[in-house]
Design a protein around this motif. Sequence first.
Motif, PDB file in Angstrom:
ATOM      1  N   ILE A  28      44.291  42.218  40.971  1.00 23.70           N
ATOM      2  CA  ILE A  28      42.953  42.807  40.988  1.00 23.70           C
ATOM      3  C   ILE A  28      42.860  43.870  39.906  1.00 23.70           C
ATOM      4  CG2 ILE A  28      42.445  42.300  43.408  1.00 23.70           C
ATOM      5  CD1 ILE A  28      43.312  45.135  44.110  1.00 23.70           C
TER       6      ILE A  28
ATOM      7  N   ALA B 192      39.639  48.267  41.884  1.00 26.57           N
ATOM      8  CA  ALA B 192      39.013  47.258  42.750  1.00 26.57           C
ATOM      9  C   ALA B 192      39.708  47.234  44.103  1.00 26.57           C
ATOM     10  CB  ALA B 192      39.081  45.892  42.095  1.00 26.57           C
TER      11      ALA B 192
ATOM     12  N   SER C  11      40.784  44.992  47.699  1.00 26.62           N
ATOM     13  CA  SER C  11      41.302  43.679  48.023  1.00 26.62           C
ATOM     14  C   SER C  11      40.146  42.698  48.209  1.00 26.62           C
ATOM     15  CB  SER C  11      42.132  43.759  49.305  1.00 26.62           C
ATOM     16  OG  SER C  11      42.717  42.515  49.573  1.00 26.62           O
ATOM     17  N   GLN C  12      40.351  41.458  47.850  1.00 23.16           N
ATOM     18  CA  GLN C  12      39.379  40.363  47.920  1.00 23.16           C
ATOM     19  C   GLN C  12      38.177  40.593  47.002  1.00 23.16           C
ATOM     20  OE1 GLN C  12      38.621  39.867  52.129  1.00 23.16           O
ATOM     21  NE2 GLN C  12      40.511  38.715  52.382  1.00 23.16           N
ATOM     22  N   ASP C  13      38.401  41.267  45.887  1.00 24.59           N
ATOM     23  CA  ASP C  13      37.361  41.488  44.891  1.00 24.59           C
ATOM     24  C   ASP C  13      37.073  40.166  44.175  1.00 24.59           C
ATOM     25  OD1 ASP C  13      36.428  42.203  42.025  1.00 24.59           O
ATOM     26  OD2 ASP C  13      36.220  44.097  43.124  1.00 24.59           O
TER      27      ASP C  13
ATOM     28  N   ARG D 274      36.408  39.730  41.138  1.00 26.50           N
ATOM     29  CA  ARG D 274      36.963  39.724  39.781  1.00 26.50           C
ATOM     30  C   ARG D 274      38.468  39.498  39.778  1.00 26.50           C
ATOM     31  NH1 ARG D 274      35.591  45.364  37.844  1.00 26.50           N
ATOM     32  NH2 ARG D 274      36.012  45.750  40.034  1.00 26.50           N
ATOM     33  N   ALA D 275      39.051  39.223  40.937  1.00 32.60           N
ATOM     34  CA  ALA D 275      40.498  39.008  41.030  1.00 32.60           C
ATOM     35  C   ALA D 275      40.905  37.820  40.171  1.00 32.60           C
ATOM     36  CB  ALA D 275      40.895  38.772  42.483  1.00 32.60           C
TER      37      ALA D 275
ATOM     38  N   TRP E 260      46.127  46.423  36.168  1.00 31.49           N
ATOM     39  CA  TRP E 260      45.869  45.510  37.271  1.00 31.49           C
ATOM     40  C   TRP E 260      47.022  45.616  38.261  1.00 31.49           C
ATOM     41  CZ3 TRP E 260      42.228  41.078  37.124  1.00 31.49           C
ATOM     42  CH2 TRP E 260      41.304  41.185  36.099  1.00 31.49           C
TER      43      TRP E 260
ATOM     44  N   ASP F  10      47.773  42.060  44.306  1.00 29.18           N
ATOM     45  CA  ASP F  10      47.188  42.268  45.627  1.00 29.18           C
ATOM     46  C   ASP F  10      47.779  41.329  46.664  1.00 29.18           C
ATOM     47  OD1 ASP F  10      45.376  43.490  47.425  1.00 29.18           O
ATOM     48  OD2 ASP F  10      44.058  41.739  47.255  1.00 29.18           O
TER      49      ASP F  10
ATOM     50  N   TYR G 123      40.274  34.604  49.904  1.00 27.25           N
ATOM     51  CA  TYR G 123      38.936  35.147  50.152  1.00 27.25           C
ATOM     52  C   TYR G 123      38.464  34.997  51.590  1.00 27.25           C
ATOM     53  CZ  TYR G 123      38.355  35.918  45.184  1.00 27.25           C
ATOM     54  OH  TYR G 123      38.504  36.376  43.907  1.00 27.25           O
TER      55      TYR G 123
END
Length: 156
Positions: A8, A12, A14-16, A18-19, A98, A101, A117
């Motif tokens: 990530i 950001a 978690s579960q962004d 843009r990951a 980065w 994650d 996700y």
Amino acid sequence: MATFLVLIPPGARSQDERARIVRDRFSWLALFLPVIWLLWHRAWIAAALAFAVQALGSAVSDHPVFGLAGLGLFLATNLLVALEGPSMVAAGLERRGWTVDAVISAGDRETAEDIYYTESPAGGAETRGSVSLPASETSQRRHAPMLGLVGFKEGR
């Protein structure tokens, strides 16, 4: 089953969306076109270094005595990029801030995205907080590197 690293961007959660999901596996394209593969994945320094080593290998392969050594250098560069290319991409992202994650084992990229996700961090994805580190990184005692040999300075 393949292993996917989910990175990530800085700041950001978690579960962004843009990951970036990087599949950690051997790459056939990187074996045959290592410089182009590294440029495609924006690993500029690694691409320049691979190009320089391959150019050196090509120059040495014209020599009558060291011809096989030049060919070996050329092929070793291709094999190294094919094996370690995804790790180079992940390391480059980590240098830019980065963070890893999650580490997900899945059959394909779509399944890995679904796992990342849709499931909670305690579900199928192994989150950064639950990744177990080797004992040497969590121990309060520090010792000199020993090249994989057992150290006896700690009273054993």
